[in-house]
Design an enzyme around this catalytic site. Sequence first.
Site, PDB file in Angstrom:
ATOM      1  N   CYS A  93      43.738  20.181  66.878  1.00 13.77           N
ATOM      2  CA  CYS A  93      44.004  20.383  65.449  1.00 13.77           C
ATOM      3  C   CYS A  93      45.307  21.134  65.246  1.00 13.77           C
ATOM      4  CB  CYS A  93      42.922  21.248  64.810  1.00 13.77           C
ATOM      5  SG  CYS A  93      41.300  20.591  64.961  1.00 13.77           S
ATOM      6  N   CYS A 102      53.398  16.078  56.585  1.00 15.22           N
ATOM      7  CA  CYS A 102      52.509  16.724  55.621  1.00 15.22           C
ATOM      8  C   CYS A 102      53.330  17.631  54.723  1.00 15.22           C
ATOM      9  CB  CYS A 102      51.441  17.542  56.356  1.00 15.22           C
ATOM     10  SG  CYS A 102      50.218  18.275  55.230  1.00 15.22           S
ATOM     11  N   CYS A 161      51.146  24.675  55.657  1.00 13.57           N
ATOM     12  CA  CYS A 161      50.278  25.770  56.104  1.00 13.57           C
ATOM     13  C   CYS A 161      51.021  26.471  57.241  1.00 13.57           C
ATOM     14  CB  CYS A 161      48.928  25.228  56.568  1.00 13.57           C
ATOM     15  SG  CYS A 161      48.061  24.367  55.239  1.00 13.57           S
ATOM     16  N   CYS A 190      40.319  10.914  65.497  1.00 13.64           N
ATOM     17  CA  CYS A 190      40.949  11.784  64.501  1.00 13.64           C
ATOM     18  C   CYS A 190      42.176  11.043  63.973  1.00 13.64           C
ATOM     19  CB  CYS A 190      41.321  13.105  65.180  1.00 13.64           C
ATOM     20  SG  CYS A 190      42.172  14.242  64.074  1.00 13.64           S
ATOM     21  N   GLU A 235      50.363  10.205  64.685  1.00 18.60           N
ATOM     22  CA  GLU A 235      49.543  10.381  65.879  1.00 18.60           C
ATOM     23  C   GLU A 235      48.064  10.276  65.526  1.00 18.60           C
ATOM     24  OE1 GLU A 235      52.182  13.257  68.697  1.00 18.60           O
ATOM     25  OE2 GLU A 235      51.134  14.205  67.059  1.00 18.60           O
ATOM     26  N   CYS A 294      50.438  25.591  61.080  1.00 21.35           N
ATOM     27  CA  CYS A 294      50.224  24.202  61.501  1.00 21.35           C
ATOM     28  C   CYS A 294      51.532  23.516  61.876  1.00 21.35           C
ATOM     29  CB  CYS A 294      49.541  23.432  60.370  1.00 21.35           C
ATOM     30  SG  CYS A 294      49.279  21.685  60.750  1.00 21.35           S
TER      31      CYS A 294
HETATM   32  N1  SAH Z   1      45.268  18.422  55.578  1.00 20.58           N
HETATM   33  C1  SAH Z   1      43.892  18.459  55.966  1.00 20.58           C
HETATM   34  C2  SAH Z   1      43.621  17.879  57.346  1.00 20.58           C
HETATM   35  C3  SAH Z   1      44.496  18.361  58.455  1.00 20.58           C
HETATM   36  S1  SAH Z   1      44.168  19.215  59.893  1.00 20.58           S
HETATM   37  C4  SAH Z   1      43.380  19.877  55.886  1.00 20.58           C
HETATM   38  O1  SAH Z   1      44.165  20.784  55.671  1.00 20.58           O
HETATM   39  O2  SAH Z   1      42.176  20.064  56.006  1.00 20.58           O
HETATM   40  C5  SAH Z   1      42.578  19.573  60.300  1.00 20.58           C
HETATM   41  C6  SAH Z   1      42.299  21.071  60.449  1.00 20.58           C
HETATM   42  O3  SAH Z   1      43.039  21.724  61.511  1.00 20.58           O
HETATM   43  C7  SAH Z   1      42.636  21.845  59.196  1.00 20.58           C
HETATM   44  O4  SAH Z   1      41.565  22.688  58.909  1.00 20.58           O
HETATM   45  C8  SAH Z   1      43.847  22.638  59.618  1.00 20.58           C
HETATM   46  O5  SAH Z   1      44.062  23.762  58.823  1.00 20.58           O
HETATM   47  C9  SAH Z   1      43.508  22.978  61.042  1.00 20.58           C
HETATM   48  N2  SAH Z   1      44.646  23.419  61.844  1.00 20.58           N
HETATM   49  C10 SAH Z   1      45.962  23.246  61.605  1.00 20.58           C
HETATM   50  N3  SAH Z   1      46.703  23.783  62.587  1.00 20.58           N
HETATM   51  C11 SAH Z   1      45.837  24.309  63.478  1.00 20.58           C
HETATM   52  C12 SAH Z   1      45.990  24.956  64.737  1.00 20.58           C
HETATM   53  N4  SAH Z   1      47.183  25.134  65.283  1.00 20.58           N
HETATM   54  N5  SAH Z   1      44.871  25.351  65.377  1.00 20.58           N
HETATM   55  C13 SAH Z   1      43.645  25.097  64.866  1.00 20.58           C
HETATM   56  N6  SAH Z   1      43.432  24.461  63.719  1.00 20.58           N
HETATM   57  C14 SAH Z   1      44.517  24.079  63.018  1.00 20.58           C
END
Ligand code: SAH
Length: 343
Positions: A335, A115, A119, A108, A95, A122
């Site tokens: 995000c 991934c 985390c 984006c 996406e 996420c």
């Molecule tokens: N793998 C990379 C890029 C991915 S996402 C990283 O970890 O930085 C971009 C950002 O969105 C990251 O900071 C991630 O931790 C955050 N993120 C993930 N899930 C989220 C959510 N549900 N709400 C807000 N931010 C989130």
Amino acid sequence: MKSGKKMLTGLTLQELEQFAESIGEKKFRGRQLFSWLYEKRATGFVDMTDLAKGLREKLEAVAAIGCLQLAGRTQSNESNTVKYLFQLQDNHSIESVLIRESSRRTCCLSTQAGCAFKCSFCATGAMGFHRDLTAGEIVDQVLFIEREAGVDLTNVVLMGMGEPLQNYDAVIKACRLLNHPDGLAIAGRHIVLSTVGIVPAIYRFADEGHPFRLAISLHAPTDEKRRILLPIGRKYPLAELMKAVRYYAQKARQHPTFEYVLLAGVNDSEQDAEDLVRLLKGLPCKINLIPYNAAIEKFSTPDAQAVDRFVQRLLPLQAPVSVRWSKGADIAAACGQLAIRHP
Ligand code: SAH
């Protein structure tokens, strides 16, 4: 390869020159192809009017342009945000999101299908890892969206699915193509790679001296909390991560951005803010607070007051703090919500 044809999207100028020679053409045809692909955003060889018909037919037979197939498109009602679902040639899906704000048009991008980092908050992490994207698949997200939406992008953030620094070579190759002055020409400082915090890759990125910016997903001010939210924190404790980030900041003469997702009752207390101040003290940086976008049930979004309190507690840092109430949450395009859920 698409039905045995050479995929040109994602090739560098030098690679296109080599390709031209490999099919018995002059080297300068490579430069023409580069310009058609990335500057003029051609979708087919028929568009390439300064190439003789015979050459266009030859290219048609041996080469292909564009590696993404549109499989879904969702427009947000709340904001000027569009989420695209693309199918890759091996049927995996990714996406990308287009965010239009006053003077900025940001894309984006995904860097991997799925991934591997898991985390805990996420949605992409929950779907698991499928594979790295190629440079062509990364760049084509931009080319496709620019054409489809009729926009010239001003900014690119590598914050979609996947971990950019784990797919290092393809990601850097793609960023260079996006930045190339004879191609898409997106300013280096407007291309941001966001990392979960892979320490050796941060050193490599710093040593290579790229014009692109780095953002670090911090999300917790202590190892105890970070390890639970980001399993990578077990491999690279905060002291090591911060050392790498300081090294990058010094080498690149950049103020790094720290991303901090605010999870109600988990990492949004005043104590957390104070711990964060202690951790970042003396490091010129920017802080990007992201109130949680609903993705995983056990986490929730703090209210505006809690966010405000957190911001106030960061004042001693004298760092710019922005709060990113995400765009496109109504279409799960914000995000951490990217996980192939389309209506
Ligand atoms: N793998 C990379 C890029 C991915 S996402 C990283 O970890 O930085 C971009 C950002 O969105 C990251 O900071 C991630 O931790 C955050 N993120 C993930 N899930 C989220 C959510 N549900 N709400 C807000 N931010 C989130």
